[in-house]
Scaffold this motif. Structure first.
Motif, PDB file in Angstrom:
ATOM      1  N   ILE A  74      -0.514  32.910 -19.861  1.00  0.00           N
ATOM      2  CA  ILE A  74       0.762  32.366 -20.354  1.00  0.00           C
ATOM      3  C   ILE A  74       1.917  32.886 -19.508  1.00  0.00           C
ATOM      4  O   ILE A  74       2.845  32.147 -19.167  1.00  0.00           O
ATOM      5  N   MET A  96       1.930  30.966 -16.356  1.00  0.00           N
ATOM      6  CA  MET A  96       2.387  29.595 -16.608  1.00  0.00           C
ATOM      7  C   MET A  96       3.905  29.513 -16.704  1.00  0.00           C
ATOM      8  O   MET A  96       4.517  28.555 -16.229  1.00  0.00           O
ATOM      9  N   LYS A  97       4.520  30.513 -17.297  1.00  0.00           N
ATOM     10  CA  LYS A  97       5.972  30.491 -17.463  1.00  0.00           C
ATOM     11  C   LYS A  97       6.699  30.501 -16.121  1.00  0.00           C
ATOM     12  O   LYS A  97       7.863  30.127 -16.031  1.00  0.00           O
ATOM     13  N   SER A 141       8.125  25.374 -24.113  1.00  0.00           N
ATOM     14  CA  SER A 141       7.561  26.408 -24.971  1.00  0.00           C
ATOM     15  C   SER A 141       6.045  26.299 -24.879  1.00  0.00           C
ATOM     16  O   SER A 141       5.507  25.255 -24.513  1.00  0.00           O
ATOM     17  N   ILE A 142       5.350  27.391 -25.203  1.00  0.00           N
ATOM     18  CA  ILE A 142       3.888  27.404 -25.137  1.00  0.00           C
ATOM     19  C   ILE A 142       3.338  27.908 -26.466  1.00  0.00           C
ATOM     20  O   ILE A 142       3.791  28.936 -26.988  1.00  0.00           O
ATOM     21  N   TYR A 173       3.019  32.104 -29.814  1.00  0.00           N
ATOM     22  CA  TYR A 173       4.049  31.108 -29.512  1.00  0.00           C
ATOM     23  C   TYR A 173       5.129  31.784 -28.679  1.00  0.00           C
ATOM     24  O   TYR A 173       5.690  32.801 -29.068  1.00  0.00           O
ATOM     25  N   LEU A 193      -4.329  25.223 -26.149  1.00  0.00           N
ATOM     26  CA  LEU A 193      -3.085  25.658 -25.531  1.00  0.00           C
ATOM     27  C   LEU A 193      -2.184  24.428 -25.412  1.00  0.00           C
ATOM     28  O   LEU A 193      -2.619  23.391 -24.912  1.00  0.00           O
ATOM     29  N   VAL A 233       1.583  22.866 -24.237  1.00  0.00           N
ATOM     30  CA  VAL A 233       2.870  22.973 -23.548  1.00  0.00           C
ATOM     31  C   VAL A 233       3.821  21.996 -24.230  1.00  0.00           C
ATOM     32  O   VAL A 233       3.525  20.811 -24.370  1.00  0.00           O
TER      33      VAL A 233
END
Length: 202
Positions: free
Chosen positions: A10, A13-14, A22-23, A34, A94, A96
């Motif tokens: 995560i 990914m950010k 948001s994830i 979250y 997961l 997005v």
């Protein structure tokens, strides 16, 4: 995938997804993590998976799902992409979460609608449609003095129609090219008159 490796994923990914994103990570029954971006739909850790959500759909279909969501579940519309993952040996998801504008960037406006009239289906050019109505839980569009039943909802169409279509009421979308005049009735309520004389409330 362990909890530690998931959090590392995560974090990576950010770095490459838009700052608006948001994830969310979910198990079969609840959200486990979250991380909010600028487009925050305020999922809480431990919150149950909602019926009709992207998370539920990914669990059922076990594949990547990309979908435009209205505000009926989280109170905020969003564009979501869900991926099936394995989390500590169990099925997980997961997701997005992006603003609805990302859907607009990915898709072109509709150029025709297919509607049912007298047990037959007819493809109809968007430009021939004067207005669209939600009536008794069904969607109807009107073109060339005929009415057609559509499988789309008014909410779906409001995201996919060209700019000349305007949502004027919870039950109506109008093609502004077919507006003859805008006036007020005896109670001062604004109403639209179409070229064929049809009156629509605003």
């Amino acid at each position: 995938m362990t909890n530690e490796s998931l959090l590392q994923l995560i974090s990576v990914m950010k770095d490459w997804i838009p700052k608006e994103a948001s994830i969310a990570v979910a198990s079969e029954h609840a959200y486990l993590h979250y991380i909010s971006g600028l487009h925050d739909i305020r999922i809480q850790k431990g919150q149950s998976i909602e019926k009709g959500s992207i998370a539920e759909a990914v669990f059922k279909q076990k594949c990547r799902i990309e979908k435009l969501m209205d505000d009926s579940i989280f109170g905020v519309p969003y564009y979501g992409v869900g991926y099936p993952i394995k989390f500590e040996g169990k099925d997980g998801v997961l997701i997005v979460i992006l603003p609805t504008t990302y859907h607009f960037l990915r898709s072109q406006p509709l150029t025709f609608l297919t509607g049912k009239n007298n047990e037959h289906w007819y493809p109809t050019s968007i430009e021939d449609i004067s207005h669209i109505e939600s009536l008794q839980k069904k969607t109807w569009f009107y073109a060339n003095h005929e009415s057609y039943h559509s499988n789309y909802t008014l909410k779906d169409l409001s995201f996919q129609l060209p700019d000349n279509f305007l949502r004027i009421h919870r039950s109506y979308i109008v093609n502004i090219r077919y507006i003859y005049e805008i006036s007020r009735d005896f109670s001062s309520t604004i109403q639209i008159t179409l070229n064929d004389g049809t009156l629509l409330p605003v």
